[in-house]
Design a protein around this motif. Sequence first.
Motif, mmCIF file in Angstrom:
data_model
loop_
_atom_site.group_PDB
_atom_site.id
_atom_site.type_symbol
_atom_site.label_atom_id
_atom_site.label_comp_id
_atom_site.label_asym_id
_atom_site.label_seq_id
_atom_site.Cartn_x
_atom_site.Cartn_y
_atom_site.Cartn_z
ATOM 1 N N GLY A 176 0.589 -1.303 0.153
ATOM 2 C CA GLY A 176 -0.029 -0.511 -0.026
ATOM 3 C C GLY A 176 0.497 1.361 0.378
ATOM 4 O O GLY A 176 0.207 2.312 -0.292
ATOM 5 N N ALA A 177 1.859 1.237 0.096
ATOM 6 C CA ALA A 177 3.036 1.979 0.723
ATOM 7 C C ALA A 177 4.229 1.576 0.733
ATOM 8 O O ALA A 177 4.679 0.725 1.007
ATOM 9 C CB ALA A 177 2.673 3.336 1.399
ATOM 10 N N PHE A 178 5.405 2.455 0.094
ATOM 11 C CA PHE A 178 7.190 2.309 0.053
ATOM 12 C C PHE A 178 7.511 3.216 0.066
ATOM 13 O O PHE A 178 7.521 4.174 0.031
ATOM 14 C CB PHE A 178 7.212 1.370 -1.494
ATOM 15 C CG PHE A 178 7.718 2.174 -2.129
ATOM 16 C CD1 PHE A 178 8.988 3.022 -2.598
ATOM 17 C CD2 PHE A 178 6.365 2.641 -3.454
ATOM 18 C CE1 PHE A 178 9.014 4.080 -3.649
ATOM 19 C CE2 PHE A 178 6.772 3.426 -4.829
ATOM 20 C CZ PHE A 178 8.058 4.383 -3.974
ATOM 21 N N ILE A 179 9.084 2.600 1.321
ATOM 22 C CA ILE A 179 10.447 3.976 1.418
ATOM 23 C C ILE A 179 11.379 2.994 0.713
ATOM 24 O O ILE A 179 11.515 1.823 0.842
ATOM 25 C CB ILE A 179 9.493 3.681 2.724
ATOM 26 C CG1 ILE A 179 8.899 4.306 3.622
ATOM 27 C CG2 ILE A 179 10.973 4.983 3.301
ATOM 28 C CD1 ILE A 179 9.478 4.110 4.998
ATOM 29 N N ASN A 180 11.287 3.503 -0.218
ATOM 30 C CA ASN A 180 12.724 3.690 -0.932
ATOM 31 C C ASN A 180 14.222 4.160 -0.277
ATOM 32 O O ASN A 180 14.001 5.278 -0.740
ATOM 33 C CB ASN A 180 12.824 3.366 -2.449
ATOM 34 C CG ASN A 180 14.127 3.032 -3.144
ATOM 35 O OD1 ASN A 180 14.517 2.031 -3.379
ATOM 36 N ND2 ASN A 180 15.170 4.159 -3.726
ATOM 37 N N ILE A 181 14.902 3.377 0.561
ATOM 38 C CA ILE A 181 16.271 3.895 0.622
ATOM 39 C C ILE A 181 17.307 3.615 -0.311
ATOM 40 O O ILE A 181 17.494 2.922 -0.896
ATOM 41 C CB ILE A 181 16.483 3.897 2.406
ATOM 42 C CG1 ILE A 181 16.350 2.297 2.370
ATOM 43 C CG2 ILE A 181 15.052 4.487 3.104
ATOM 44 C CD1 ILE A 181 16.638 1.553 4.133
ATOM 45 N N GLU A 182 18.426 4.455 -0.315
ATOM 46 C CA GLU A 182 18.946 4.807 -1.235
ATOM 47 C C GLU A 182 20.380 6.269 -0.520
ATOM 48 O O GLU A 182 20.586 6.567 -0.234
ATOM 49 C CB GLU A 182 18.479 5.610 -2.754
ATOM 50 C CG GLU A 182 18.598 4.009 -3.496
ATOM 51 C CD GLU A 182 20.185 3.352 -4.150
ATOM 52 O OE1 GLU A 182 20.873 3.932 -3.528
ATOM 53 O OE2 GLU A 182 19.991 2.755 -4.944
ATOM 54 N N ALA A 183 21.787 5.404 -1.458
ATOM 55 C CA ALA A 183 23.209 6.225 -1.045
ATOM 56 C C ALA A 183 23.544 6.648 -2.378
ATOM 57 O O ALA A 183 23.654 6.257 -3.080
ATOM 58 C CB ALA A 183 23.347 5.795 -0.103
ATOM 59 N N SER A 184 23.445 7.779 -3.051
ATOM 60 C CA SER A 184 24.123 8.707 -3.708
ATOM 61 C C SER A 184 25.746 9.279 -3.239
ATOM 62 O O SER A 184 26.306 10.225 -3.987
ATOM 63 C CB SER A 184 23.533 9.748 -4.672
ATOM 64 O OG SER A 184 23.949 10.242 -5.599
ATOM 65 N N GLY A 185 25.589 9.432 -1.822
ATOM 66 C CA GLY A 185 27.044 9.805 -1.182
ATOM 67 C C GLY A 185 27.119 9.575 0.070
ATOM 68 O O GLY A 185 26.479 7.646 0.341
ATOM 69 N N SER A 186 28.230 9.375 1.158
ATOM 70 C CA SER A 186 28.494 9.274 1.884
ATOM 71 C C SER A 186 27.664 9.021 3.196
ATOM 72 O O SER A 186 28.100 9.136 4.774
ATOM 73 C CB SER A 186 29.988 8.931 2.284
ATOM 74 O OG SER A 186 30.471 10.473 2.379
ATOM 75 N N GLY A 187 26.482 10.558 3.553
ATOM 76 C CA GLY A 187 25.882 10.499 4.507
ATOM 77 C C GLY A 187 24.741 11.440 4.325
ATOM 78 O O GLY A 187 25.286 12.025 3.507
ATOM 79 N N GLY A 188 25.563 12.463 5.062
ATOM 80 C CA GLY A 188 24.731 13.931 5.917
ATOM 81 C C GLY A 188 23.386 13.698 5.279
ATOM 82 O O GLY A 188 22.586 12.317 6.080
ATOM 83 N N PRO A 189 22.155 14.569 4.740
ATOM 84 C CA PRO A 189 21.282 14.827 5.006
ATOM 85 C C PRO A 189 20.926 13.538 4.109
ATOM 86 O O PRO A 189 20.827 13.465 3.275
ATOM 87 C CB PRO A 189 20.852 16.164 4.377
ATOM 88 C CG PRO A 189 21.654 16.947 5.093
ATOM 89 C CD PRO A 189 22.639 15.783 4.153
#
Length: 868
Positions: A220-233
């Motif tokens: 019904g809903a999704f959260i895709n978590i990704e990384a285009s860098g090593s952290g921060g916001p």
Amino acid sequence: MAMFKLKPGDGTAIKLLLSLALMYGLMALLVYSVLHLKFITPLGIDAPLHKFSEARALQHLRVLSKDIDGRHEGRPGLRQAADYIKSQLELLKFRANSNFRVEVEESMINGSFNMMFLGHSISLAYRAHTNVIMRIASVNSTENDASVLVNGHFDSALSSPGAADCGSCVASMLELARLIVDSDWIPPRPIIFLFNGAEELFMLGSHGFITTHRWRDTIGAFINIEASGSGGPDVVCQSGPGSWPSLVYAESAVYPMAQSSAQDVFGFVPGDTDYRIFAQDFANIPGLDVIFLLGGYFYHTSYDTLERLLPGSIQARGDNLFSVVKAFASSPWLMNSSDRQFLKSSGQGPHEERTIFFDYMTWFMVIYRQRVAAVLHSFPIVIFLLLPFIFNSPNNGLCSFLATYFDLLKGMLNHFIAIIMGIVLPMLFAILRLLFSSHAMNWFANPYLAFLMFVPCSVVGLLLPRYLFRHFHLSQDASVHKKSQEGLADRARFWGAFGYYALLTLVFLLAGLGGGFLTLFTAVSMLLAWMCSQLLCSNSQSLRSLILYIFPLLPCMTFSVHFGGFIIQFLIEKMGMMGSVPPPFGYFVQDIIVAALIGVITGWCLGPLMPVISGWLARSITMQFLVHCSVIFLALSSRFFPYSVDAPKRVLLQHTILTSDSTEILGSSYEFTVVDSNYLPFLFNHAHEAAEHLKVNPEYSYETTKDRWLAVFPISFLFSRSLKFPARHDNVLQQYESFPYLSTVKQEKFSDSGIRKVHLELNLGSLKEVWVTVLNVTGPLSGWSFADNTLPAPEVLGGSPPSYICRLSGASDEKWVFWLEANSTEPLRVEVAALDQHLVDATRILKDRFPDWVDVISYTSFMSSYSF
């Protein structure tokens, strides 16, 4: 003899300039602490079990990125990572109390589909990729209950240990799953964790789940978590479809980090995420795309290690995830696929309109729907259009009204020219520097250099119209308005600038873009600042009036510095992988882009102040001082090297082996290319050991063909030139028993309409660590067995005839069997490029010859060509 001859008012101008520099410097320090999450304290390994702990997540990450050697398709580490994840989930299942129903499974996925990636059309076919899935539900839940999906991938990019991308995602998900099991919270709806094993191969893991898994219709809903860098916001870069996901996030996030403007520009950044699979291409599921954006220097490099992660990043991500997952699971709008379709058809579902949202320094979040934006974003332009009626009495006549409009439009044009000059001047300075410099991108490893070089000259550009045209030609009659000429001119300049931001806000609204809040915030802040200065000070030319004007603008200016500084840092880090353009113009591209962006951001940060401070600052002494600052820093920049271990240069090294059958080698070569504006001559001028090893000399020619880089299509379109060196292949024959080979398995069949079908079999031989195999088919191709027998749009590689590209991945020990269909007797030409991560000894030695500021992405490409 004095360098500057002071005139009346010059001292005040210098003091004001230095005061503004100090003010913006303090803002920058605050912004730095926010962007680097200095306000977040990571919890330790002994933190309470009902809390998310970064230290516990890092234990998982240490195993995934250090103990396991390479989570790449085709290498044993990927299988080891899947086993580790599954074992940890099984332990959680064993620990869960009787109120939970926990299911853990491993899913092998197969499929084929067409997609556009980096603007190029391609077919993808895959088999035997691994997903690990966990479903946590209450004991009373049913199989069809609407669920929340949390997705992250455990495979890593070629040659990268993948600590941030996306080992940090997997580690966060494992700790989040533990937190749910150990906390007192029983999910009212099931939570599904998808650890997908094939994202780096163009989102194959998510495609396999959403098209074949038994729980796919319950999402019904999704959260895709990704990384285009090593952290921060950990920024919400994409949200939708509709407004519901972003509203849930705004209400529940502990540290809100979201920008609707990111969705406007997401397609311009090289790369993509699983968000498009779930929300756009193969499903219409509401969701969020949450991405680490800073630390892009290490993205997809061998430097993406555990030690590079910014402390506090995983803690902030975990606290947000737990809160947002709970909010999604409790939302009345969480529905499975059939319920969503029913409510949508009946018109009773959640609003499908887009939302405008942004966070203020991660302290709080502002969000409103498009229909509200239609009112709010129109408000400034309405005020601007009403100004002549406010400034004129009914007795002044039509001519006075029109004259006021003309002056306001001239003020708007004046501000527009200042903004343009603030952009153009840094670009000219960037070009000028490169004409006398031996290399580009000096600011890459030292981002502060970009600010020091380009901000002063951008300020000069902003002041230049006021300096050159000190007299404002009024259309209004000063006697009618009972104001001085200078007073009317200042009014026209100020409200013209206000009108400029009002007009931009309206343009954003009409274009349907999410970035209109930026100019709306500026326009509203200018209005409040003007009211404050007018009410509390009668003399608009005094320093007291200026201070009263600046004070209400501080929240807006701080936000501008925060958002603008973040954008500049993000772009500078990405400049090392944005691709190269052929010389001579390509040498200037990255510097011009950075200079222009700094000009835009400087204009945005100073724009609301310019109508008020330009009269004080547009003097010879300040202009000379700023120009001298830029020239000095431009000269000093030549002493800085563009790269370092903390900001490596990306270089691709391809060992190309041309074969004619399963055992014969036609030729072997090393091929190099880069993805920024410092070309290969720069590389070998500074990588002395590698140059000596290869015996580099001016006689080597640079090639522009992209067909040699078929194995990494469509990434190959980021390359402009390559350099080729001969390589011995006797050691290749010692390490491989056989090479990839394509052959027919059935006799050609002809239909009544003259269409012939060729049945083929691809054997990948004894290749050791196959990442992907790419087919390039040219000729009268009318169909094939991939992607539901549907051809992608044709591509053109290096001036060759139109061709069709298909990437094959997974289970390299098995043969690929497929058919091609031709609509004439003209031969079909098939080129095969198999990318093997295994390097022969000579290639490893060559790779080690490069200095540590170079990140060499190396592999072996076996290429062969066939005609059928």
